[in-house]
Design an enzyme around this catalytic site. Sequence first.
Site, PDB file in Angstrom:
ATOM      1  N   THR A 115       0.833  -1.210   0.000  1.00 12.33           N
ATOM      2  CA  THR A 115       0.000   0.000   0.000  1.00 12.33           C
ATOM      3  C   THR A 115       0.863   1.253   0.000  1.00 12.33           C
ATOM      4  O   THR A 115       1.711   1.438   0.867  1.00 12.33           O
ATOM      5  CB  THR A 115      -0.902   0.010   1.252  1.00 12.33           C
ATOM      6  OG1 THR A 115      -1.702  -1.174   1.253  1.00 12.33           O
ATOM      7  CG2 THR A 115      -1.790   1.239   1.280  1.00 12.33           C
ATOM      8  N   GLU A 116       0.650   2.121  -0.993  1.00 10.33           N
ATOM      9  CA  GLU A 116       1.345   3.403  -1.100  1.00 10.33           C
ATOM     10  C   GLU A 116       2.869   3.251  -0.998  1.00 10.33           C
ATOM     11  O   GLU A 116       3.569   4.122  -0.482  1.00 10.33           O
ATOM     12  CB  GLU A 116       0.845   4.370  -0.027  1.00 10.33           C
ATOM     13  CG  GLU A 116      -0.639   4.698  -0.117  1.00 10.33           C
ATOM     14  CD  GLU A 116      -1.012   5.461  -1.372  1.00 10.33           C
ATOM     15  OE1 GLU A 116      -0.112   6.068  -1.986  1.00 10.33           O
ATOM     16  OE2 GLU A 116      -2.196   5.447  -1.740  1.00 10.33           O
ATOM     17  N   LEU A 117       3.386   2.104  -1.484  1.00  6.89           N
ATOM     18  CA  LEU A 117       4.829   1.819  -1.508  1.00  6.89           C
ATOM     19  C   LEU A 117       5.460   1.742  -0.112  1.00  6.89           C
ATOM     20  O   LEU A 117       6.666   1.926   0.041  1.00  6.89           O
ATOM     21  CB  LEU A 117       5.581   2.865  -2.351  1.00  6.89           C
ATOM     22  CG  LEU A 117       5.142   2.994  -3.816  1.00  6.89           C
ATOM     23  CD1 LEU A 117       5.892   4.122  -4.511  1.00  6.89           C
ATOM     24  CD2 LEU A 117       5.367   1.680  -4.566  1.00  6.89           C
ATOM     25  N   GLY A 138       5.258   6.525  -0.442  1.00  2.00           N
ATOM     26  CA  GLY A 138       5.290   7.458  -1.562  1.00  2.00           C
ATOM     27  C   GLY A 138       4.417   8.678  -1.345  1.00  2.00           C
ATOM     28  O   GLY A 138       4.171   9.431  -2.291  1.00  2.00           O
TER      29      GLY A 138
END
Length: 472
Positions: free
Chosen positions: A145-147, A298
């Site tokens: 999730t979201e890097l 990120g």
Amino acid sequence: MKAICFNFEIHQPMRLKRYRFFDIGNDHYYYDDFLNDEIVSRVAHNSYIPAAESLLRMIEESKGAFRCSISISGVALEQLEQYVPEFIDLLKKLADTGAVEFLAAPYAHSLASLADPEEFAQQVRVAVDKLHSLLGVKPKVMHNTELIYDDEIAPQVLAMGFKGVLTEGAKHILGWKSPNYVYSAASCPKVRLLLKNDKLSDDIAARFSNTSWDEYPLTAEKYIGWIASTPAEEQVVNVCLNLETFGGFHSASTGIFQFLEALPRFAAERGVEFRTPSQVLSVVKPVGELSVMHPISGADEARDVSAWLGNSLQNEAFNKLYSVAERVRLCDDRRLKQDWYYLQGSDHLYYMSTKHFADGAAHSMFSPYETPYQAFTNYMNVLADFIVRVEEQYPLSIENEELNSLLTTIRNQATEIEALNKELGSMRKNIEQFNVEHALREEKPETAKPKEKAKKPAAKKTTTTKKTAKKA
């Protein structure tokens, strides 16, 4: 040869309806179906569908030279199946080309990797099964999730069977190092790290239609030129974008789709290849280890997890949610487990962010709430009702260890009862069979009795006269 590794992310949360305090205990349905339908359908028709059609044309016109990867959450897949099934057909076509790799991600687009390793592994497993059943693909690389990534996540990724992770090339982690290399995880050297090139990703995601940008307008030729001019030893540039960038964040009128479709032609002219993450990991060797002591992501300028866990509101909701994680995993209530996934979506915590200035503007742009406090209140009301439902099945007054022991006993007893029922069923069948055979013998006794064997006539006795020898 230098390569570009494009990754396109797709996610849409299950947005909550306005849920009042007085609804707790009375209303167990939490979602705004009208809003979810409207947003998902609009985004799909403005962005996802034309973007997918562009990717198909790029693959076809380049004869398979263009390659990319896609990461999609299970929650988004569910909504797209329901509201925009034609987009699922496009995903199948992309998968069938063999030029698009699908990455593994937590089903709920959750922060489970920061709270509960068991939940994290289970969500990834469910998401992988969903991709396999729907698209016939089996992911080999992780896109959390979201890097989100840190050293504790690498061993979990290896245990799940993945060979690499796509994550953020955060400056405070890299220092003087470049993101344009493959690294190995310091905590688990067998796991490879692919790092997002922050600048080249944001040149498209954040600056493409910004007329005050000194590089405006951004053309495909210029963009490929920047990549080709990076040092020769830097072999891969990872560009990570939300697929909504195309036609969503930047409308079709900006020329964003023409820019995308022109990339393969200029890349071929400059000798730049396109590769999937798995291709990169199979060809490019790591140049060294990279340690990430604290979680990176990120999101926002800080590239940490403060977008979701940066204030007391978010941490209160986060801790309350995962306090019942083990009990939810123990239950067999399908509806309860579905709500559990939907409530774990990181977006709910993102809406509670109280960050100001530039970050605050980004947070408020995506939020359906007027203020972070409204987001917190609404979510906590929903969570309160959810926990009441969990407690009805497994009271919170019972400790987890005691609950596990009780459930183990119950399951063992259930197994024993099932075995006894099978044995009883088998005995009943035998009795029924015996009764049937007995009834047949009663109806037809002449055929039921065995035939007597015919008696053979008694053999005649033969007598022999013994001759006595006369004595001489």
